[in-house]
Design a protein around this motif. Structure first.
Motif, PDB file in Angstrom:
ATOM      1  N   ARG A 189      70.821 154.527  -4.658  1.00  8.77           N
ATOM      2  CA  ARG A 189      70.857 155.165  -5.972  1.00  8.77           C
ATOM      3  C   ARG A 189      70.303 154.270  -7.070  1.00  8.77           C
ATOM      4  NH1 ARG A 189      76.894 157.905  -5.345  1.00  8.77           N
ATOM      5  NH2 ARG A 189      76.220 159.607  -3.970  1.00  8.77           N
ATOM      6  N   SER A 190      70.591 152.972  -7.005  1.00 11.47           N
ATOM      7  CA  SER A 190      70.167 152.054  -8.066  1.00 11.47           C
ATOM      8  C   SER A 190      68.963 151.216  -7.679  1.00 11.47           C
ATOM      9  CB  SER A 190      71.325 151.121  -8.435  1.00 11.47           C
ATOM     10  OG  SER A 190      71.728 150.366  -7.301  1.00 11.47           O
ATOM     11  N   PHE A 191      68.245 151.586  -6.621  1.00 10.56           N
ATOM     12  CA  PHE A 191      67.105 150.845  -6.109  1.00 10.56           C
ATOM     13  C   PHE A 191      67.469 149.373  -5.902  1.00 10.56           C
ATOM     14  CE2 PHE A 191      62.913 149.254  -5.352  1.00 10.56           C
ATOM     15  CZ  PHE A 191      62.202 150.349  -4.883  1.00 10.56           C
ATOM     16  N   GLY A 192      68.381 149.160  -4.947  1.00  7.31           N
ATOM     17  CA  GLY A 192      68.910 147.833  -4.723  1.00  7.31           C
ATOM     18  C   GLY A 192      68.143 146.986  -3.739  1.00  7.31           C
ATOM     19  N   LEU A 193      66.900 147.325  -3.432  1.00  8.23           N
ATOM     20  CA  LEU A 193      66.107 146.520  -2.507  1.00  8.23           C
ATOM     21  C   LEU A 193      65.706 145.199  -3.149  1.00  8.23           C
ATOM     22  CD1 LEU A 193      63.760 149.313  -1.127  1.00  8.23           C
ATOM     23  CD2 LEU A 193      65.589 148.174   0.142  1.00  8.23           C
ATOM     24  N   ASP A 194      65.754 144.124  -2.344  1.00  7.77           N
ATOM     25  CA  ASP A 194      65.286 142.828  -2.830  1.00  7.77           C
ATOM     26  C   ASP A 194      63.776 142.866  -3.024  1.00  7.77           C
ATOM     27  OD1 ASP A 194      67.859 141.868  -2.664  1.00  7.77           O
ATOM     28  OD2 ASP A 194      67.554 140.879  -0.727  1.00  7.77           O
ATOM     29  N   GLU A 195      63.308 142.287  -4.109  1.00  5.45           N
ATOM     30  CA  GLU A 195      61.870 142.296  -4.380  1.00  5.45           C
ATOM     31  C   GLU A 195      61.087 141.565  -3.303  1.00  5.45           C
ATOM     32  OE1 GLU A 195      58.751 141.335  -8.057  1.00  5.45           O
ATOM     33  OE2 GLU A 195      60.908 140.962  -8.284  1.00  5.45           O
ATOM     34  N   THR A 246      53.925 148.768   7.642  1.00  5.64           N
ATOM     35  CA  THR A 246      55.077 149.629   7.378  1.00  5.64           C
ATOM     36  C   THR A 246      54.760 150.702   6.346  1.00  5.64           C
ATOM     37  OG1 THR A 246      55.915 148.105   5.692  1.00  5.64           O
ATOM     38  CG2 THR A 246      56.726 147.810   7.947  1.00  5.64           C
ATOM     39  N   ARG A 247      55.384 151.846   6.550  1.00  7.20           N
ATOM     40  CA  ARG A 247      55.381 152.935   5.570  1.00  7.20           C
ATOM     41  C   ARG A 247      56.840 153.252   5.298  1.00  7.20           C
ATOM     42  NH1 ARG A 247      54.002 157.573   8.168  1.00  7.20           N
ATOM     43  NH2 ARG A 247      54.928 156.573   9.977  1.00  7.20           N
ATOM     44  N   ALA A 248      57.211 153.399   4.041  1.00  3.43           N
ATOM     45  CA  ALA A 248      58.623 153.607   3.722  1.00  3.43           C
ATOM     46  C   ALA A 248      58.781 154.672   2.646  1.00  3.43           C
ATOM     47  CB  ALA A 248      59.263 152.296   3.258  1.00  3.43           C
ATOM     48  N   VAL A 249      59.928 155.348   2.709  1.00  8.62           N
ATOM     49  CA  VAL A 249      60.331 156.284   1.666  1.00  8.62           C
ATOM     50  C   VAL A 249      61.661 155.797   1.122  1.00  8.62           C
ATOM     51  CG1 VAL A 249      60.753 158.688   1.053  1.00  8.62           C
ATOM     52  CG2 VAL A 249      59.245 158.144   2.973  1.00  8.62           C
ATOM     53  N   VAL A 250      61.722 155.603  -0.180  1.00  7.22           N
ATOM     54  CA  VAL A 250      62.942 155.140  -0.835  1.00  7.22           C
ATOM     55  C   VAL A 250      63.482 156.276  -1.688  1.00  7.22           C
ATOM     56  CG1 VAL A 250      63.978 153.415  -2.352  1.00  7.22           C
ATOM     57  CG2 VAL A 250      62.043 152.785  -0.879  1.00  7.22           C
ATOM     58  N   TYR A 251      64.664 156.774  -1.345  1.00  6.29           N
ATOM     59  CA  TYR A 251      65.311 157.843  -2.112  1.00  6.29           C
ATOM     60  C   TYR A 251      66.253 157.193  -3.112  1.00  6.29           C
ATOM     61  CZ  TYR A 251      63.412 160.679   1.633  1.00  6.29           C
ATOM     62  OH  TYR A 251      62.557 161.274   2.530  1.00  6.29           O
ATOM     63  N   THR A 252      66.026 157.463  -4.385  1.00  8.29           N
ATOM     64  CA  THR A 252      66.751 156.759  -5.422  1.00  8.29           C
ATOM     65  C   THR A 252      66.952 157.663  -6.628  1.00  8.29           C
ATOM     66  OG1 THR A 252      66.764 154.723  -6.755  1.00  8.29           O
ATOM     67  CG2 THR A 252      64.625 155.794  -6.395  1.00  8.29           C
ATOM     68  N   GLU A 253      67.806 157.209  -7.543  1.00 13.49           N
ATOM     69  CA  GLU A 253      68.045 157.954  -8.775  1.00 13.49           C
ATOM     70  C   GLU A 253      67.482 157.226  -9.989  1.00 13.49           C
ATOM     71  OE1 GLU A 253      72.240 158.704  -8.973  1.00 13.49           O
ATOM     72  OE2 GLU A 253      72.293 159.645  -6.989  1.00 13.49           O
ATOM     73  N   THR A 254      66.792 156.124  -9.771  1.00 14.96           N
ATOM     74  CA  THR A 254      66.299 155.323 -10.877  1.00 14.96           C
ATOM     75  C   THR A 254      64.907 154.790 -10.565  1.00 14.96           C
ATOM     76  OG1 THR A 254      66.851 153.477 -12.342  1.00 14.96           O
ATOM     77  CG2 THR A 254      67.262 153.166  -9.989  1.00 14.96           C
ATOM     78  N   GLU A 255      64.258 154.244 -11.563  1.00 16.89           N
ATOM     79  CA  GLU A 255      62.945 153.651 -11.369  1.00 16.89           C
ATOM     80  C   GLU A 255      63.083 152.275 -10.722  1.00 16.89           C
ATOM     81  OE1 GLU A 255      59.941 154.768 -11.848  1.00 16.89           O
ATOM     82  OE2 GLU A 255      60.519 156.704 -12.713  1.00 16.89           O
ATOM     83  N   PRO A 256      62.120 151.890  -9.872  1.00 19.39           N
ATOM     84  CA  PRO A 256      62.162 150.543  -9.300  1.00 19.39           C
ATOM     85  C   PRO A 256      62.107 149.489 -10.410  1.00 19.39           C
ATOM     86  CG  PRO A 256      60.523 151.912  -8.193  1.00 19.39           C
ATOM     87  CD  PRO A 256      60.973 152.671  -9.396  1.00 19.39           C
ATOM     88  N   PRO A 257      62.875 148.407 -10.275  1.00 21.84           N
ATOM     89  CA  PRO A 257      62.846 147.354 -11.296  1.00 21.84           C
ATOM     90  C   PRO A 257      61.643 146.424 -11.158  1.00 21.84           C
ATOM     91  CG  PRO A 257      64.411 146.799  -9.591  1.00 21.84           C
ATOM     92  CD  PRO A 257      63.899 148.165  -9.257  1.00 21.84           C
TER      93      PRO A 257
END
Length: 255
Positions: free
Chosen positions: A120-126, A136-147
């Motif tokens: 939800r908060s785009f918690g992936l490490d940069e 890799t191909r990835a889909v990130v489901y989130t409720e906010t913009e990436p930081p």
């Protein structure tokens, strides 16, 4: 290097390699799939005393047998669904070795299965290797913009009003995904159960005693108003000292 061998406890039949074992599990999943969402298989490893990590990571629980089954499962999946804590903690990058990539390419598939996560908060490490790996191909489901900036050609950021596992699976189905492996962590797996969208569970029981305090269990979190779920055993295999259990979840049927 010799491939690990497995034998079923159900019929005492011939030894199988990891590829044959997994073919049976995935065939069941595809055969019983639905049109509204992908068939979802939980894939977890657990020590004999109930731990799912050693010093915060699951890798120490595995061995040649577990790795062979894990990679065979990945090689047959259209997508992998992994929680953000697991992605960061295990430092995900590519997921297959060259022979499995070659097999997928020969079958007309991408070299690597699609990676998906719900945060939800785009918690992936940069600096997460996955975000910078060309294969890799990835889909990130989130409720906010990436930081931070991400490679839009490989990383598809999908903004949702409510980033939930069920919403992610519905979007993956629209992308043509038929089978998904959920590789944890325990919070994501519990959320899938609570939403009644986990179909199969493949558990590796590692012949290891970890000890310590407060083990991180296979599921962590509320399973919803239905509470505990009943499992139906589909298969049991032994590879060396490792046990593999395949369970089916009966939807809408609490224990």
């Amino acid at each position: 290097m010799t491939s690990p061998a497995f034998r079923s406890f159900a019929d005492g039949g011939p030894e199988l390699d990891a590829e044959a074992l997994v073919d049976g599990v995935v065939a069941d999943a595809v055969r019983e799939g639905t049109s509204s969402r992908p068939r979802t298989i939980g894939v977890m490893v657990e020590s004999a005393d109930g731990h799912v990590t050693v010093d915060g990571r699951s890798g120490a629980l595995g061995g040649p047998e577990d790795r062979a089954v894990f990679r065979a499962l990945r090689s047959r999946a259209d997508a992998l669904l992994v929680g953000v804590g697991t992605l960061n903690g295990e430092r995900y990058s590519t997921t297959l070795d060259p022979p499995h990539r070659a097999s997928r390419l020969a079958a007309g598939l991408p070299a690597e299965p699609m990676m998906a996560t719900v945060t939800r908060s785009f918690g992936l490490d940069e600096d997460l290797p996955l975000l910078h790996e060309e294969l890799t191909r990835a889909v990130v489901y989130t409720e906010t913009e990436p930081p931070f900036a991400v490679d839009a050609e490989r990383i598809d950021v999908v903004r949702l009003d409510a980033a939930t596992p069920a919403a992610a699976l519905a979007d993956l189905a629209a992308r043509g995904v038929r089978t998904v492996n959920c590789e944890g962590g325990p919070g994501l797996l519990a959320a899938l159960v609570a939403a009644d969208v986990l179909d199969e569970l493949l558990i590796t029981f590692s012949p290891l005693l970890v000890g310590g305090e407060d083990p991180l269990t296979m599921l962590r979190g509320d399973l919803g108003p239905d509470g505990p779920r009943r499992l139906a055993l589909r298969g049991v295999w032994r590879g060396g000292d490792v046990l593999f259990l395949h369970y089916h979840l009966t939807h809408g049927s609490p224990a």
